[in-house]
Design a protein around this motif. Sequence first.
Motif, PDB file in Angstrom:
ATOM      1  N   UNK A 144     -12.568  -5.809  18.870  1.00 50.57           N
ATOM      2  CA  UNK A 144     -11.871  -6.855  19.602  1.00 50.57           C
ATOM      3  C   UNK A 144     -10.416  -6.439  19.800  1.00 50.57           C
ATOM      4  N   UNK A 145     -10.077  -5.840  20.962  1.00 50.71           N
ATOM      5  CA  UNK A 145      -8.677  -5.503  21.213  1.00 50.71           C
ATOM      6  C   UNK A 145      -7.824  -6.763  21.137  1.00 50.71           C
ATOM      7  N   UNK A 146      -6.631  -6.631  20.541  1.00 51.32           N
ATOM      8  CA  UNK A 146      -5.807  -7.804  20.313  1.00 51.32           C
ATOM      9  C   UNK A 146      -4.723  -7.988  21.370  1.00 51.32           C
ATOM     10  N   UNK A 147      -4.032  -6.929  21.738  1.00 49.56           N
ATOM     11  CA  UNK A 147      -2.928  -7.036  22.691  1.00 49.56           C
ATOM     12  C   UNK A 147      -2.935  -5.844  23.624  1.00 49.56           C
ATOM     13  N   UNK A 148      -2.478  -6.078  24.824  1.00 44.63           N
ATOM     14  CA  UNK A 148      -2.268  -4.957  25.730  1.00 44.63           C
ATOM     15  C   UNK A 148      -0.823  -4.516  25.583  1.00 44.63           C
ATOM     16  N   UNK A 149      -0.534  -3.343  26.103  1.00 35.97           N
ATOM     17  CA  UNK A 149       0.827  -2.842  26.087  1.00 35.97           C
ATOM     18  C   UNK A 149       1.254  -2.637  27.528  1.00 35.97           C
ATOM     19  N   UNK A 150       2.542  -2.482  27.746  1.00 33.10           N
ATOM     20  CA  UNK A 150       2.995  -2.276  29.120  1.00 33.10           C
ATOM     21  C   UNK A 150       2.545  -0.904  29.599  1.00 33.10           C
ATOM     22  N   UNK A 151       2.283  -0.785  30.877  1.00 30.62           N
ATOM     23  CA  UNK A 151       1.761   0.472  31.402  1.00 30.62           C
ATOM     24  C   UNK A 151       0.466   0.794  30.701  1.00 30.62           C
ATOM     25  N   UNK A 152       0.297   2.037  30.311  1.00 34.71           N
ATOM     26  CA  UNK A 152      -0.907   2.399  29.564  1.00 34.71           C
ATOM     27  C   UNK A 152      -0.602   2.530  28.097  1.00 34.71           C
ATOM     28  N   UNK A 153       0.665   2.382  27.720  1.00 34.71           N
ATOM     29  CA  UNK A 153       1.096   2.224  26.358  1.00 34.71           C
ATOM     30  C   UNK A 153       0.776   3.354  25.402  1.00 34.71           C
ATOM     31  N   UNK A 154       1.420   3.316  24.281  1.00 31.94           N
ATOM     32  CA  UNK A 154       1.193   4.316  23.261  1.00 31.94           C
ATOM     33  C   UNK A 154       0.772   3.687  21.947  1.00 31.94           C
ATOM     34  N   UNK A 155       0.533   2.382  21.933  1.00 32.27           N
ATOM     35  CA  UNK A 155       0.125   1.688  20.730  1.00 32.27           C
ATOM     36  C   UNK A 155      -0.888   0.622  21.111  1.00 32.27           C
ATOM     37  N   UNK A 156      -1.908   0.465  20.274  1.00 33.76           N
ATOM     38  CA  UNK A 156      -2.842  -0.635  20.486  1.00 33.76           C
ATOM     39  C   UNK A 156      -3.319  -1.158  19.147  1.00 33.76           C
ATOM     40  N   UNK A 157      -3.719  -2.424  19.144  1.00 36.73           N
ATOM     41  CA  UNK A 157      -4.221  -3.066  17.932  1.00 36.73           C
ATOM     42  C   UNK A 157      -5.575  -3.693  18.230  1.00 36.73           C
ATOM     43  N   UNK A 158      -6.430  -3.672  17.204  1.00 37.24           N
ATOM     44  CA  UNK A 158      -7.781  -4.221  17.339  1.00 37.24           C
ATOM     45  C   UNK A 158      -8.195  -4.901  16.042  1.00 37.24           C
ATOM     46  N   UNK A 159      -9.096  -5.848  16.189  1.00 34.21           N
ATOM     47  CA  UNK A 159      -9.877  -6.350  15.063  1.00 34.21           C
ATOM     48  C   UNK A 159     -11.256  -5.742  15.221  1.00 34.21           C
ATOM     49  N   UNK A 160     -11.897  -5.462  14.109  1.00 30.65           N
ATOM     50  CA  UNK A 160     -13.271  -4.950  14.185  1.00 30.65           C
ATOM     51  C   UNK A 160     -14.099  -5.679  13.137  1.00 30.65           C
ATOM     52  N   UNK A 161     -15.344  -5.914  13.491  1.00 30.99           N
ATOM     53  CA  UNK A 161     -16.270  -6.625  12.620  1.00 30.99           C
ATOM     54  C   UNK A 161     -17.454  -5.699  12.377  1.00 30.99           C
ATOM     55  N   UNK A 162     -17.601  -5.233  11.132  1.00 33.20           N
ATOM     56  CA  UNK A 162     -18.647  -4.277  10.779  1.00 33.20           C
ATOM     57  C   UNK A 162     -19.743  -5.002  10.006  1.00 33.20           C
ATOM     58  N   UNK A 163     -20.948  -4.934  10.542  1.00 33.46           N
ATOM     59  CA  UNK A 163     -22.073  -5.640   9.939  1.00 33.46           C
ATOM     60  C   UNK A 163     -22.348  -5.149   8.523  1.00 33.46           C
ATOM     61  N   UNK A 164     -22.959  -6.006   7.678  1.00 32.38           N
ATOM     62  CA  UNK A 164     -23.312  -5.597   6.320  1.00 32.38           C
ATOM     63  C   UNK A 164     -24.267  -4.400   6.329  1.00 32.38           C
ATOM     64  N   UNK A 165     -24.135  -3.562   5.319  1.00 28.38           N
ATOM     65  CA  UNK A 165     -25.027  -2.405   5.128  1.00 28.38           C
ATOM     66  C   UNK A 165     -25.182  -1.591   6.411  1.00 28.38           C
ATOM     67  N   UNK A 166     -24.052  -1.290   7.068  1.00 28.59           N
ATOM     68  CA  UNK A 166     -24.118  -0.541   8.317  1.00 28.59           C
ATOM     69  C   UNK A 166     -23.033   0.524   8.348  1.00 28.59           C
ATOM     70  N   UNK A 167     -23.181   1.410   9.327  1.00 25.90           N
ATOM     71  CA  UNK A 167     -22.202   2.476   9.512  1.00 25.90           C
ATOM     72  C   UNK A 167     -21.922   2.632  11.001  1.00 25.90           C
ATOM     73  N   UNK A 168     -20.648   2.815  11.327  1.00 26.40           N
ATOM     74  CA  UNK A 168     -20.250   3.126  12.690  1.00 26.40           C
ATOM     75  C   UNK A 168     -19.612   4.511  12.675  1.00 26.40           C
TER      76      UNK A 168
END
Length: 193
Positions: free
Chosen positions: A103-127
């Motif tokens: 879940x990306x949290x914020x955009x940055x101006x232009x194409x930016x050099x920083x980004x923030x996300x939330x991620x939700x990882x299911x139980x007993x799983x691997x990404x």
Amino acid sequence: MDKKSTWESPELLSKQVGLTLRRIRNERGISLQQLTELTEVSKLTLGKIERGEANPSLTIIWKIANGLNIPISSLLVEKREVQISRKNEGNKIMSTDKSLALEPMFSTSGYGSLETHRAFLKPNSEYKADAHQDGVIEYVTVMEGRVNVRVQREVYELDKYDSIQFNADQEHGYINPGSVPAVLHFVMIYTNS
């Protein structure tokens, strides 16, 4: 004005990604064929994404962002002057195997050099994440649960509120060994942007 979140409405996400991708491609003056060569995503798939006819997986979104050398939030987050990021109200993109929702949290101006996300990882799983573009540094904090972070062959165990920083331009992954979902907070810095 409340709008239906795109994780509840994949067609909204598809349209937003498609419009943004087409705008970036046109701004850079590159053809679909050139985009295919940059991203290693088929011309057919890219065309469907641009028309909003495909719901791209997280893997495809990463390939496109890496090929264009932009943060993935440039494709996923609408730009606004003031932004509030509320849990489960933003764009959400699923990994192919549905183990991870990003879940990306914020955009940055232009194409930016920083980004923030939330991620939700299911139980007993691997990404498993492919290497990101050169110069990406990833900071990950476990907000709920426990997660093992694999960077190359090394595995680091993180508990709630533990954080890790590593160069993400190498193979890495996230393992939730527990029986409850894990919540992660990502900050990615693009040093070559």
